[in-house]
Scaffold this motif. Sequence first.
Motif, PDB file in Angstrom:
ATOM      1  N   CYS A 146      59.582   6.909  57.186  1.00 35.72           N
ATOM      2  CA  CYS A 146      59.153   8.159  57.561  1.00 35.72           C
ATOM      3  C   CYS A 146      58.815   8.287  59.029  1.00 35.72           C
ATOM      4  O   CYS A 146      59.338   9.213  59.826  1.00 35.72           O
ATOM      5  CB  CYS A 146      57.627   8.769  56.669  1.00 35.72           C
ATOM      6  N   TYR A 147      58.276   7.216  59.634  1.00 43.03           N
ATOM      7  CA  TYR A 147      58.097   7.258  61.098  1.00 43.03           C
ATOM      8  C   TYR A 147      59.391   6.848  61.857  1.00 43.03           C
ATOM      9  O   TYR A 147      59.562   7.284  62.840  1.00 43.03           O
ATOM     10  CB  TYR A 147      56.956   6.059  61.307  1.00 43.03           C
ATOM     11  N   VAL A 148      60.375   6.042  61.257  1.00 44.63           N
ATOM     12  CA  VAL A 148      61.625   5.946  61.789  1.00 44.63           C
ATOM     13  C   VAL A 148      62.440   7.292  61.819  1.00 44.63           C
ATOM     14  O   VAL A 148      62.928   7.476  62.970  1.00 44.63           O
ATOM     15  CB  VAL A 148      62.330   4.940  61.045  1.00 44.63           C
ATOM     16  N   ASN A 149      62.351   7.934  60.778  1.00 45.05           N
ATOM     17  CA  ASN A 149      63.043   9.385  60.969  1.00 45.05           C
ATOM     18  C   ASN A 149      62.550  10.078  61.911  1.00 45.05           C
ATOM     19  O   ASN A 149      63.284  10.890  62.282  1.00 45.05           O
ATOM     20  CB  ASN A 149      62.815   9.838  59.499  1.00 45.05           C
ATOM     21  N   GLU A 150      61.085  10.100  62.441  1.00 49.49           N
ATOM     22  CA  GLU A 150      60.704  10.860  63.199  1.00 49.49           C
ATOM     23  C   GLU A 150      60.886  10.160  64.687  1.00 49.49           C
ATOM     24  O   GLU A 150      60.617  10.703  65.782  1.00 49.49           O
ATOM     25  CB  GLU A 150      59.017  11.083  63.242  1.00 49.49           C
ATOM     26  N   GLY A 151      61.691   9.146  64.914  1.00 50.85           N
ATOM     27  CA  GLY A 151      61.967   8.481  66.009  1.00 50.85           C
ATOM     28  C   GLY A 151      60.938   7.536  66.391  1.00 50.85           C
ATOM     29  O   GLY A 151      61.132   7.254  67.735  1.00 50.85           O
ATOM     30  N   PHE A 152      59.949   7.090  65.758  1.00 45.88           N
ATOM     31  CA  PHE A 152      59.078   5.943  66.217  1.00 45.88           C
ATOM     32  C   PHE A 152      59.885   4.774  66.220  1.00 45.88           C
ATOM     33  O   PHE A 152      60.703   4.684  65.433  1.00 45.88           O
ATOM     34  CB  PHE A 152      57.850   6.371  65.319  1.00 45.88           C
ATOM     35  N   GLN A 153      59.353   3.742  67.075  1.00 44.57           N
ATOM     36  CA  GLN A 153      59.854   2.452  66.858  1.00 44.57           C
ATOM     37  C   GLN A 153      58.629   1.912  66.095  1.00 44.57           C
ATOM     38  O   GLN A 153      57.383   1.837  66.477  1.00 44.57           O
ATOM     39  CB  GLN A 153      59.633   1.818  68.468  1.00 44.57           C
ATOM     40  N   ARG A 436      58.757  13.144  56.485  1.00 46.09           N
ATOM     41  CA  ARG A 436      57.705  13.038  57.199  1.00 46.09           C
ATOM     42  C   ARG A 436      56.335  13.030  56.362  1.00 46.09           C
ATOM     43  O   ARG A 436      56.364  13.419  54.985  1.00 46.09           O
ATOM     44  CB  ARG A 436      57.426  13.946  58.294  1.00 46.09           C
ATOM     45  N   LEU A 437      55.504  12.513  57.074  1.00 50.32           N
ATOM     46  CA  LEU A 437      53.982  12.435  56.116  1.00 50.32           C
ATOM     47  C   LEU A 437      53.114  13.596  56.428  1.00 50.32           C
ATOM     48  O   LEU A 437      53.312  14.306  57.489  1.00 50.32           O
ATOM     49  CB  LEU A 437      53.305  11.025  56.671  1.00 50.32           C
ATOM     50  N   SER A 438      52.352  14.048  55.386  1.00 48.73           N
ATOM     51  CA  SER A 438      51.371  15.051  55.548  1.00 48.73           C
ATOM     52  C   SER A 438      50.234  14.574  56.087  1.00 48.73           C
ATOM     53  O   SER A 438      49.517  13.447  55.237  1.00 48.73           O
ATOM     54  CB  SER A 438      51.280  15.853  54.175  1.00 48.73           C
ATOM     55  N   GLN A 439      49.366  14.602  57.290  1.00 47.90           N
ATOM     56  CA  GLN A 439      48.404  14.158  57.862  1.00 47.90           C
ATOM     57  C   GLN A 439      47.429  15.154  57.754  1.00 47.90           C
ATOM     58  O   GLN A 439      47.485  16.385  58.212  1.00 47.90           O
ATOM     59  CB  GLN A 439      48.778  13.558  59.010  1.00 47.90           C
ATOM     60  N   ASN A 440      45.971  14.820  57.404  1.00 43.43           N
ATOM     61  CA  ASN A 440      44.911  16.108  57.212  1.00 43.43           C
ATOM     62  C   ASN A 440      43.854  14.995  57.448  1.00 43.43           C
ATOM     63  O   ASN A 440      43.176  14.409  56.799  1.00 43.43           O
ATOM     64  CB  ASN A 440      44.843  16.623  55.943  1.00 43.43           C
ATOM     65  N   CYS A 441      43.120  14.966  58.769  1.00 42.42           N
ATOM     66  CA  CYS A 441      41.774  14.468  59.270  1.00 42.42           C
ATOM     67  C   CYS A 441      42.142  12.973  58.701  1.00 42.42           C
ATOM     68  O   CYS A 441      41.185  12.281  58.161  1.00 42.42           O
ATOM     69  CB  CYS A 441      40.779  15.074  58.360  1.00 42.42           C
ATOM     70  N   GLY A 442      43.215  12.404  59.367  1.00 42.75           N
ATOM     71  CA  GLY A 442      43.397  10.970  59.158  1.00 42.75           C
ATOM     72  C   GLY A 442      43.517  10.567  57.983  1.00 42.75           C
ATOM     73  O   GLY A 442      44.109   9.086  57.879  1.00 42.75           O
ATOM     74  N   LYS A 443      43.806  11.470  56.830  1.00 39.54           N
ATOM     75  CA  LYS A 443      44.398  10.846  55.591  1.00 39.54           C
ATOM     76  C   LYS A 443      45.870  11.342  55.361  1.00 39.54           C
ATOM     77  O   LYS A 443      46.303  12.467  55.772  1.00 39.54           O
ATOM     78  CB  LYS A 443      43.306  11.891  54.599  1.00 39.54           C
ATOM     79  N   VAL A 444      46.644  10.364  54.999  1.00 36.87           N
ATOM     80  CA  VAL A 444      48.209  10.444  54.780  1.00 36.87           C
ATOM     81  C   VAL A 444      48.478  10.591  53.323  1.00 36.87           C
ATOM     82  O   VAL A 444      47.900   9.977  52.513  1.00 36.87           O
ATOM     83  CB  VAL A 444      48.700   9.446  55.596  1.00 36.87           C
TER      84      VAL A 444
END
Length: 512
Positions: A146-153, A436-444
């Motif tokens: 998911c993070y690779v898909n968003e462009g993160f190394q 991508r991930l759903s994030q809410n108050c540090g929870k994924v």
Amino acid sequence: MDVQRSLTLFLKEFCAANAIREVPSAEILRNRTKNTNVKADCRIFLRKTQLIAFQECMDRLVEQLLHSSASWPVPVTKCIFCAETSYIELCLSRAVAFRSHLKDLLHEPRNERCYGKTAFVYAPYATELSFTSMRTDMLATYTAACYVNEGFQTSIHIRDLKNTVFPNRVANIQHSEQIQYITEEEASKLLSQCQYYDNLKGTLNLQEYLQTKGDRAGSGYDGNIGFVSLDGVAFKAAVSMLNIIQGHFKVLPNVVVHVVPHSKSYTAQNAGLLFEILYSLSFRNDTTALSQQYLAHNCVAAQGCDSPETYVALTKSYLKGAFGQRSQTRSAEDLAEAIEILAKSKLAFDILCSKQNMKVVLKQADNYEGKGGLFVQYTSARISALLSKYDSGVDNGTYPALCAIEEVDFSALNSDTEWKLWHSLDCCKHLLENVRLSQNCGKVETHAHKLCEELITLCLTFGAFYSKVKVLTEPQQHLLRTMMARLWLIKGVHVVLCRMLESLGLQPLDWM
């Protein structure tokens, strides 16, 4: 979907320009409507409260929609209002739809949204192999994708799993590669000198540290966060994390995701906070730019089996008996490799098809029901065999080489079966582009189950298509036009299938 997004945006702008308060909803259809005069591909539903307003400007709507859609990825070719159903029914340019989507799918996606940022997926909390630790590693691998898909190394640190296929551009940091920059004894001494250390109790007050981060930063943490000892699991994980990050990252990552079962979520949060304090003390650097996320999941159990090793062995034995007779022409090494891939795929889908907060109970290892990992791999092998047969036909002169996609006449794909396959591909394309991930108050939350479900649907749709359509026809000129179009469609299915399996940490099987 590109068409649905474009259509929704058009309707919002049209309603605003014509003072229409309620914006109607639009949907893409998997099947053509039963109206034989229209055979719509998508439609707009008008409620009773909207009918009068739209009937007064229907001609203008049709004219502007046809004009605007000419610049869409897939233009609208016909637009008709059906008074009996209250639907505005739309026909798409199917030839353009096939060509544009297949060209997009056959190019490696590259998302630059978060270019230059780094992410670290951290899941070291399992002390021994279990069904639940397997789920942890699977979710960690998908999180990295998911993070690779968003462009993160992106880098990942999990238990060593045999035959794990990490997504492209994900660095796998092994335990053996860990460099020790600070020992646990040195870290304990350093922490005992900080302002949050309680000399009387010999513990660190993490609640006091959380208060310095502010209400917003601390809102996602367990309410019981308080004193933590400097010899427990959380402390050891924090030291390990510091050594990994210092040894493998030039700068502090932008995001760290801890992947843990619910039973270890509290420990992971303690470890994350300890790491922040330890990093600040060790390198005199601020950690406010670091975002720590926590992906917690439920446990996994198996019927009649407590040992993952035994369960996997039983699964392989069952698979060898079920598929061994079909592969007598293959070597023992090939068969063993295929059984390994099939067993891992079966287990992955059995676990990941459920939402991460649901408990998973695996059925007996020597039994297979339903459409899951084995069915997906069967589809992969089926497509590989078909494409291989075509390549052999090209080599021996039976068929001409596959023409360039720009030269294909996709108007030859005019059946409902082919359109259903396009629709399923379109759903998968949309899902892959928005992994991508759903994030809410540090929870994924990962929503990996949605990818599994859509992949199974794609394989079911391909199965229906393949059972009704003869792809490799006689090499006669008037049949080659349709055959080339279908081969490109199948290549698109194969690319998507392989890409989705890779996101799940699985290797596609090319024979069965």
